[in-house]
Design a protein around this motif. Structure first.
Motif, PDB file in Angstrom:
ATOM      1  N   ARG A 190       0.798  -1.221   0.000  1.00  0.00           N
ATOM      2  CA  ARG A 190       0.000   0.000   0.000  1.00  0.00           C
ATOM      3  C   ARG A 190       0.834   1.276   0.000  1.00  0.00           C
ATOM      4  O   ARG A 190       0.282   2.371  -0.109  1.00  0.00           O
ATOM      5  CB  ARG A 190      -0.929   0.031   1.217  1.00  0.00           C
ATOM      6  N   TYR A 191       2.174   1.155   0.122  1.00  0.00           N
ATOM      7  CA  TYR A 191       2.985   2.367   0.292  1.00  0.00           C
ATOM      8  C   TYR A 191       4.170   2.440  -0.680  1.00  0.00           C
ATOM      9  O   TYR A 191       4.877   1.451  -0.901  1.00  0.00           O
ATOM     10  CB  TYR A 191       3.532   2.457   1.719  1.00  0.00           C
ATOM     11  N   LEU A 192       4.374   3.638  -1.213  1.00  0.00           N
ATOM     12  CA  LEU A 192       5.512   3.985  -2.059  1.00  0.00           C
ATOM     13  C   LEU A 192       6.107   5.255  -1.461  1.00  0.00           C
ATOM     14  O   LEU A 192       5.432   6.283  -1.373  1.00  0.00           O
ATOM     15  CB  LEU A 192       5.040   4.231  -3.489  1.00  0.00           C
ATOM     16  N   VAL A 193       7.358   5.189  -0.988  1.00  0.00           N
ATOM     17  CA  VAL A 193       7.923   6.315  -0.231  1.00  0.00           C
ATOM     18  C   VAL A 193       9.042   7.012  -0.989  1.00  0.00           C
ATOM     19  O   VAL A 193       9.718   6.419  -1.833  1.00  0.00           O
ATOM     20  CB  VAL A 193       8.465   5.858   1.155  1.00  0.00           C
ATOM     21  N   ASN A 194       9.209   8.296  -0.686  1.00  0.00           N
ATOM     22  CA  ASN A 194      10.308   9.086  -1.219  1.00  0.00           C
ATOM     23  C   ASN A 194      11.515   8.876  -0.308  1.00  0.00           C
ATOM     24  O   ASN A 194      11.521   9.332   0.845  1.00  0.00           O
ATOM     25  CB  ASN A 194       9.905  10.566  -1.259  1.00  0.00           C
ATOM     26  N   MET A 195      12.546   8.191  -0.809  1.00  0.00           N
ATOM     27  CA  MET A 195      13.700   7.831   0.019  1.00  0.00           C
ATOM     28  C   MET A 195      14.449   9.049   0.551  1.00  0.00           C
ATOM     29  O   MET A 195      15.164   8.949   1.543  1.00  0.00           O
ATOM     30  CB  MET A 195      14.654   6.939  -0.768  1.00  0.00           C
ATOM     31  N   ASN A 196      14.290  10.194  -0.083  1.00  0.00           N
ATOM     32  CA  ASN A 196      14.962  11.394   0.394  1.00  0.00           C
ATOM     33  C   ASN A 196      14.421  11.874   1.728  1.00  0.00           C
ATOM     34  O   ASN A 196      15.037  12.722   2.388  1.00  0.00           O
ATOM     35  CB  ASN A 196      14.829  12.519  -0.643  1.00  0.00           C
ATOM     36  N   TYR A 197      13.267  11.345   2.145  1.00  0.00           N
ATOM     37  CA  TYR A 197      12.669  11.739   3.422  1.00  0.00           C
ATOM     38  C   TYR A 197      12.679  10.612   4.449  1.00  0.00           C
ATOM     39  O   TYR A 197      12.157  10.767   5.542  1.00  0.00           O
ATOM     40  CB  TYR A 197      11.230  12.218   3.208  1.00  0.00           C
ATOM     41  N   VAL A 198      13.270   9.478   4.097  1.00  0.00           N
ATOM     42  CA  VAL A 198      13.354   8.357   5.032  1.00  0.00           C
ATOM     43  C   VAL A 198      14.561   8.563   5.944  1.00  0.00           C
ATOM     44  O   VAL A 198      15.697   8.620   5.482  1.00  0.00           O
ATOM     45  CB  VAL A 198      13.461   7.008   4.282  1.00  0.00           C
ATOM     46  N   SER A 199      14.297   8.693   7.240  1.00  0.00           N
ATOM     47  CA  SER A 199      15.380   8.972   8.192  1.00  0.00           C
ATOM     48  C   SER A 199      15.866   7.728   8.923  1.00  0.00           C
ATOM     49  O   SER A 199      16.971   7.721   9.474  1.00  0.00           O
ATOM     50  CB  SER A 199      14.928  10.015   9.222  1.00  0.00           C
ATOM     51  N   ALA A 226      18.349   0.403  -0.676  1.00  0.00           N
ATOM     52  CA  ALA A 226      18.058   1.768  -1.117  1.00  0.00           C
ATOM     53  C   ALA A 226      18.416   2.782  -0.034  1.00  0.00           C
ATOM     54  O   ALA A 226      18.951   3.859  -0.323  1.00  0.00           O
ATOM     55  CB  ALA A 226      16.583   1.899  -1.490  1.00  0.00           C
ATOM     56  N   PHE A 227      18.158   2.435   1.216  1.00  0.00           N
ATOM     57  CA  PHE A 227      18.457   3.360   2.323  1.00  0.00           C
ATOM     58  C   PHE A 227      19.966   3.515   2.487  1.00  0.00           C
ATOM     59  O   PHE A 227      20.469   4.617   2.720  1.00  0.00           O
ATOM     60  CB  PHE A 227      17.834   2.823   3.616  1.00  0.00           C
ATOM     61  N   ALA A 228      20.706   2.427   2.341  1.00  0.00           N
ATOM     62  CA  ALA A 228      22.177   2.494   2.444  1.00  0.00           C
ATOM     63  C   ALA A 228      22.754   3.366   1.343  1.00  0.00           C
ATOM     64  O   ALA A 228      23.685   4.156   1.578  1.00  0.00           O
ATOM     65  CB  ALA A 228      22.767   1.077   2.358  1.00  0.00           C
ATOM     66  N   GLN A 229      22.210   3.269   0.136  1.00  0.00           N
ATOM     67  CA  GLN A 229      22.695   4.086  -0.975  1.00  0.00           C
ATOM     68  C   GLN A 229      22.432   5.568  -0.726  1.00  0.00           C
ATOM     69  O   GLN A 229      23.278   6.422  -1.005  1.00  0.00           O
ATOM     70  CB  GLN A 229      22.025   3.653  -2.278  1.00  0.00           C
ATOM     71  N   ILE A 230      21.249   5.892  -0.187  1.00  0.00           N
ATOM     72  CA  ILE A 230      20.926   7.281   0.132  1.00  0.00           C
ATOM     73  C   ILE A 230      21.881   7.826   1.178  1.00  0.00           C
ATOM     74  O   ILE A 230      22.364   8.955   1.091  1.00  0.00           O
ATOM     75  CB  ILE A 230      19.468   7.395   0.621  1.00  0.00           C
ATOM     76  N   MET A 231      22.174   7.022   2.187  1.00  0.00           N
ATOM     77  CA  MET A 231      23.082   7.447   3.260  1.00  0.00           C
ATOM     78  C   MET A 231      24.474   7.721   2.721  1.00  0.00           C
ATOM     79  O   MET A 231      25.147   8.681   3.126  1.00  0.00           O
ATOM     80  CB  MET A 231      23.135   6.397   4.350  1.00  0.00           C
TER      81      MET A 231
END
Length: 233
Positions: A190-199, A226-231
């Motif tokens: 049910r959810y698709l998130v913008n990784m730039n706002y995932v803390s 995906a979170f590791a790549q953003i970090m």
């Protein structure tokens, strides 16, 4: 998109240029490639202000890659810098000039493609993008950089933005996911998130903005990557 290669070895510039051009042509992208044989030549060219991706050799006569990168940053240039070096020890110095990545000599085609694809994804997040919703009342344009997440409920989707505004429209999350840029990550049916706002990502949930979003087992591993790549970026 403007690509530049700065290396004092002509043959290496030619080989790298060929690999880059073939890869981008296969993707159907519009681009240009410029070559520079020294840091001085690159810095003196006013057109270097428009470079999007720069492949920069670290060891060159005169101004080396690190000094050239420092001067580029000092002048306000924001291009993605990918260092080229035969010595892995230099890599750690790249953090001081916000280097995006590095490639070791001799070139490996697979590595060049991987790094180039990551750079293309990073450029995508820099460019303002919109999603247009066609409704009976007219067209609503969503600025994707301001969308925290999309949440589906049966046949409707709710877009939640950073200002707390909810925009509801008809559609399927599976179809929407295919149209979104790479920084949107599916975390639940049910959810698709913008990784730039995932803390943070904790167990079966993630924090997106100030909201807790459930994470299903199906998407848990992809979300972690995906979170590791953003970090790292």
């Amino acid at each position: 998109m403007k690509i530049a290669i700065c290396d004092d070895e002509k043959n290496l510039r030619r080989d790298l240029r060929r690999l880059v051009e073939i890869h981008l042509e296969l993707k159907g992208l519009s681009f240009s490639v410029s070559e520079y044989e020294s840091g001085e030549q690159l810095l003196a060219d006013s057109r270097s202000e428009d470079i999007d991706i720069l492949f920069l050799d670290i060891e060159m006569p005169g101004k080396g890659g690190m000094e050239t990168a420092s001067l580029l940053r000092a002048s306000g240039r924001k291009m993605l810098i990918i260092f080229i070096t035969a010595y892995p020890d230099y890599v750690f110095q790249g953090y001081e000039v916000q280097a995006f990545h590095y490639i070791l000599k001799p070139y490996q085609e697979k590595k060049i493609k991987e790094v180039l694809d990551r750079a293309l994804e990073a450029l995508e997040t820099r460019t303002e993008q919109y999603y247009d919703i066609e409704q009976k009342s007219g067209v609503t344009r969503l600025r994707l950089s301001q969308i925290l997440c999309f949440c589906s409920d049966k046949r409707s989707i709710c877009a939640i933005d950073t200002l707390g505004k909810n925009t509801i429209f008809y559609g399927k999350l599976d179809d929407l996911e295919k149209e979104m840029p790479g920084y949107f990550q599916r975390v639940h049916n049910r959810y698709l998130v913008n990784m730039n706002y995932v803390s943070s990502v904790e167990g079966n949930r993630c924090i997106c903005g100030s909201d807790e979003i459930p994470v299903s087992r199906t998407y848990k591993q992809k979300l972690a990557v995906a979170f590791a790549q953003i970090m790292l970026q």
